[in-house]
Design an enzyme around this catalytic site. Structure first.
Site, short mmCIF file in Angstrom:
data_model
loop_
_atom_site.label_atom_id
_atom_site.label_comp_id
_atom_site.label_asym_id
_atom_site.label_seq_id
_atom_site.Cartn_x
_atom_site.Cartn_y
_atom_site.Cartn_z
N HIS A 11 0.90 -1.25 0.03
CA HIS A 11 0.04 0.02 -0.11
C HIS A 11 0.81 1.28 -0.03
CE1 HIS A 11 -2.14 3.02 2.31
NE2 HIS A 11 -3.31 2.97 1.42
N GLU A 51 2.23 1.70 -3.45
CA GLU A 51 1.33 2.37 -4.47
C GLU A 51 1.24 3.75 -4.16
OE1 GLU A 51 -3.08 3.93 -3.60
OE2 GLU A 51 -2.94 1.62 -3.02
N HIS A 52 1.29 4.59 -2.99
CA HIS A 52 1.27 5.96 -2.69
C HIS A 52 2.48 6.54 -3.65
CE1 HIS A 52 -1.81 7.07 0.35
NE2 HIS A 52 -2.09 5.66 0.07
N GLU A 91 -4.07 7.80 7.58
CA GLU A 91 -5.07 7.03 6.80
C GLU A 91 -5.35 5.92 7.47
OE1 GLU A 91 -5.21 4.52 2.82
OE2 GLU A 91 -3.84 6.17 2.83
#
Length: 436
Positions: free
Chosen positions: A67, A70-71, A142
């Site tokens: 994840h 991905e950012h 997040e």
């Protein structure tokens, strides 16, 4: 219905599929008359891919790397990819799941330019300690948002009960502590291992052609042969026993949330037939056309979101029933009674046919939308199948197949229950019980 099935199959067979010399799989569905094009660049790399052997050494990642990566893919030496998409007018996004990461955009103009942004950012990663430190703070916020989400806490709580060591126990985004350990070397290792073209799929649907997509691939060197990478995923043995049979949390929710999970034998990689069969069984037991759902809803025991789902990734398969109810134990009791009844009497043939036709309806609907078309193609291609093969497989499933599967799944010996109760409410269930 036969005519609809044939129409879907003919349209799906028309999908253009090509494996490039680099190993990249490209699937295109030209949709004449549509103004937009949806493109997805996906890799078989998700949150569960934390331990692997790359060439001659082992790599062990903290939770949340897929994840995090991905950012970071949206940022390079030339700036932010979102700013570049803004200039082309494309609407871009990305997401990470347990077993894949997908980068996507929808464009109605300047498709070539948007393709260059997408292929450029994913094939040319750029990481520094400074940019990683900046992202750690953003993703930390997040993570805290997910910690406040009762639906997500319910699912992760069930995974913690069902599994001893499988990485599905960990949140997709990781924890604030785990992402603090991420280094540029970890991200580059992940790219070398899983962002190789042979592990990726590029899917496009809408106002485009295979020739246009291949031209973009050529501009980014994806038509050239690549050495085949040597990557081996490493999995710790996972027994079929439970880590815990029950877990209870309190959160600021207005109504109790609950989940009943069943741990199943892992399905073979690419076994979409087993996954689809389990999904049909869930629909027959708790779907909107099932007698149990109608009873629970009519009696006010559940809200419309109550339902079942199948989750299958490498080394893991489970069936989850989740919802909200003021009487979660009553719903659980009725669910188990219905599973026993259907297992004994067999699935209702009419309901099975209706549920199966509903799946066909979803496939038909997906064919009419550029976003759904590209997503569907990418999803099946990551498992090594075409949409046409999926349709043919679905057509071959029978009620007798469901009856046979019910004899080996949804066993109370492999069942765990998760409760999230409103703050200040005494737990209705017993304290968490650890299995020996």
């Amino acid at each position: 219905m036969l005519e609809n099935k044939q129409t879907v199959l003919e349209q799906a067979v028309a999908d253009q599929w090509k494996v490039l010399p680099s190993g990249l799989t490209v699937i295109v569905r030209p949709m004449p008359g549509y103004s937009g094009t949806h493109v997805i660049f996906a890799t078989r790399f998700g949150s569960i891919d934390r331990d692997f052997r790359l060439e001659d050494r082992e790599v062990h990642l903290p939770a949340g790397v897929a994840h995090f990566l991905e950012h970071k893919m949206f940022e390079d030496q030339d700036g932010d990819a979102f700013a570049k998409y803004a200039k082309t007018g494309a609407n871009a996004n990305a997401f990470t799941s347990f077993d894949r990461t997908c980068y996507l955009f929808t464009a109605t103009q300047q498709l070539d330019e948007s393709l260059d942004v997408l292929l450029g950012m994913v094939t040319h990663p750029y990481f520094t300690e400074q940019t990683i430190a900046k992202e750690q703070g953003i993703i930390g916020q997040e993570i805290k948002m997910y910690d406040d989400n009762p639906e997500w806490r319910l699912i992760t709580g069930l995974f913690e009960c069902l599994y001893h060591s499988h990485p599905i126990r960990s949140d997709i985004a990781g924890t604030v502590e785990s992402i603090a350990r991420i280094t540029p070397e970890m991200l580059y290792d992940s790219c070398r291992a899983f962002y190789a073209p042979g592990n990726m799929v590029l899917a496009a649907a809408g106002n485009t052609t295979m020739e246009q997509i291949l031209a973009a691939c050529a501009r980014h060197g994806l038509m050239e042969p690549r050495p085949e990478g040597r990557v081996q995923r490493l999995w710790a043995p996972e027994p079929m026993t439970l880590a815990a049979t029950e877990k209870t949390l309190t959160m600021p929710v207005s109504k109790p949330c609950f989940g009943v999970g069943f741990k199943e034998e892992p399905l073979a990689s690419g076994d979409l037939r087993g996954e689809a069969l389990y999904d049909l069984i869930c629909s027959c037991i708790v779907g909107g056309m099932s007698p149990l759902y109608r009873r629970l809803y009519d009696e006010g025991l559940v809200n419309p979101d109550f339902g079942g789902e199948v989750l299958r990734v490498d080394g893991c398969c489970c069936i989850l029933f989740t919802g909200e109810s003021d009487e979660p134990d009553r719903v659980k009791q009725l669910l188990l009674e219905e599973i026993t009844r259907v297992r004994t009497q067999g699935v209702d043939r009419e309901i099975f046919t209706l549920c199966k036709n509903e799946k066909y309806g979803q496939l038909i609907e997906n064919l009419e939308n550029v976003e759904d078309s590209a997503s569907q193609m990418a999803d099946f291609a990551l498992s090594g199948q075409t949409v046409a093969q999926q349709i043919t497989m679905l057509a071959g499933l029978t009620a007798e197949d469901a009856d046979a599967a019910l004899q080996r799944i949804l066993s109370t010996d492999r069942m765990a229950t998760m409760y999230i109760l409103p703050d200040g409410t005494a737990p209705a269930a017993e304290d968490e019980e650890e299995e020996e």
